[in-house]
Design a protein around this motif. Structure first.
Motif, short mmCIF file in Angstrom:
data_model
loop_
_atom_site.label_atom_id
_atom_site.label_comp_id
_atom_site.label_asym_id
_atom_site.label_seq_id
_atom_site.Cartn_x
_atom_site.Cartn_y
_atom_site.Cartn_z
N LEU A 18 30.15 45.21 40.10
CA LEU A 18 30.48 46.57 39.63
C LEU A 18 31.37 47.31 40.62
CD1 LEU A 18 27.07 47.69 38.08
CD2 LEU A 18 29.20 47.20 36.87
N SER A 19 31.03 47.23 41.89
CA SER A 19 31.84 47.94 42.89
C SER A 19 33.24 47.33 42.99
CB SER A 19 31.15 47.96 44.26
OG SER A 19 31.04 46.67 44.79
N LEU A 20 33.33 46.02 42.88
CA LEU A 20 34.63 45.35 42.92
C LEU A 20 35.48 45.73 41.70
CD1 LEU A 20 34.44 41.65 44.14
CD2 LEU A 20 36.06 43.41 44.82
N LEU A 21 34.86 45.76 40.55
CA LEU A 21 35.60 46.16 39.34
C LEU A 21 36.11 47.59 39.46
CD1 LEU A 21 33.49 44.51 36.51
CD2 LEU A 21 35.81 43.92 37.22
N LEU A 22 35.28 48.48 39.98
CA LEU A 22 35.70 49.87 40.17
C LEU A 22 36.85 49.94 41.17
CD1 LEU A 22 35.41 52.93 39.81
CD2 LEU A 22 33.66 52.87 41.62
N ALA A 23 36.71 49.27 42.31
CA ALA A 23 37.75 49.28 43.33
C ALA A 23 39.06 48.70 42.80
CB ALA A 23 37.29 48.51 44.57
N ILE A 24 38.96 47.62 42.05
CA ILE A 24 40.15 46.97 41.50
C ILE A 24 40.83 47.88 40.47
CG2 ILE A 24 40.91 45.05 40.03
CD1 ILE A 24 38.85 43.32 41.60
N ILE A 125 45.67 43.42 45.00
CA ILE A 125 45.91 41.98 45.09
C ILE A 125 44.75 41.25 45.77
CG2 ILE A 125 47.40 40.21 46.12
CD1 ILE A 125 49.76 42.20 45.56
N TRP A 126 44.38 41.69 46.96
CA TRP A 126 43.34 41.00 47.72
C TRP A 126 41.98 41.08 47.03
CZ3 TRP A 126 43.87 38.00 52.12
CH2 TRP A 126 45.15 38.00 52.69
N PHE A 127 41.62 42.24 46.49
CA PHE A 127 40.33 42.38 45.83
C PHE A 127 40.29 41.59 44.52
CE2 PHE A 127 38.12 46.35 47.74
CZ PHE A 127 38.42 45.94 49.01
N THR A 128 41.41 41.53 43.80
CA THR A 128 41.45 40.74 42.57
C THR A 128 41.28 39.25 42.88
OG1 THR A 128 42.86 42.38 41.47
CG2 THR A 128 42.83 40.15 40.53
N VAL A 129 41.95 38.77 43.90
CA VAL A 129 41.78 37.36 44.30
C VAL A 129 40.33 37.11 44.70
CG1 VAL A 129 42.44 35.62 46.01
CG2 VAL A 129 44.20 37.04 44.95
#
Length: 154
Positions: A18-24, A125-129
Motif C-alpha cells: 500500500l505504501s509503495l503504491l501510494l509513493a509510486i 522509476i526506482w520504486f516501480t522497479v
C-alpha cells in the motif's frame, strides 16, 4: 515465535504494498504533471522505505527460525531441487533483498536531488522497479508456482 513472525511478515506485506503504491502514484503524478515536491511527498518516501526495512527485518527473523529454511540449509543438495523449499530458502530472500536495495537506492537518490521533477522521476522509476521485483517474489495464493495464504492469522 515462528508462527508470530510468519503472521507479522504476512501483515506487513500489505503495508509495504500500500505504501509503495501510494509513493509510486504520487511520484508518477508529480513527475508527469510537473508538481511541486512537498513535505508530504518526502514523508511518504521516508515512511515507505521505513516500512520496507521493517518488513526486511521481520523477514530475516523469519528466515532464521523457519523450519523450511532449516531444512533447505541442512539438506541443500536435495532441497535445491524441491520448488517450494528452494523458493523460501533461496529465491524469495534473494529477490526481496534486491528489492529493498533498489528501494533504498531510489530513496537515497531522491533525497539528494534538488530539482522537483528529477526527485519525482527518480522515485517513480526506482520504486516501480522495486515494486515489480516484490510482486514477482511474493508467494501469492493464486500462484501456480508457489502459493501461500494472502492473510495469516496470529
Amino acid at each position: 515465535m515462528y508462527s508470530i513472525l510468519l503472521a507479522l511478515h504476512s501483515l506487513i506485506r500489505w503495508l509495504v504494498l500500500l505504501s509503495l503504491l501510494l509513493a509510486i502514484c504520487l511520484a508518477w503524478r508529480g513527475w508527469l504533471l510537473g508538481k511541486k515536491y512537498t513535505s508530504v511527498n518526502d514523508q511518504v518516501r521516508v515512511i515507505t522505505t521505513t516500512i520496507a526495512h521493517i518488513q526486511l527485518l521481520a523477514g530475516l527473523g523469519l528466515y532464521v527460525v523457519s523450519p523450511i529454511v532449516r531444512y533447505f540449509l541442512n539438506h541443500f543438495n536435495l532441497a535445491v531441487h524441491e520448488r517450494q523449499v528452494r523458493f523460501f530458502g533461496m529465491e524469495h530472500v534473494t529477490m526481496m533483498l534486491i528489492a529493498i536495495v533498489v528501494l533504498s537506492i531510489g530513496s537515497a537518490k531522491a533525497k539528494r536531488i534538488t530539482n522537483d521533477s528529477d526527485k519525482f522521476k527518480t522515485m517513480a522509476i526506482w520504486f516501480t522497479v522495486g515494486l515489480l521485483i516484490i510482486l514477482s517474489s511474493i508467494p501469492w495464493s493464486f500462484s501456480p508456482l508457489i502459493s501461500r495464504p494472502n492473510f495469516r492469522p496470529f
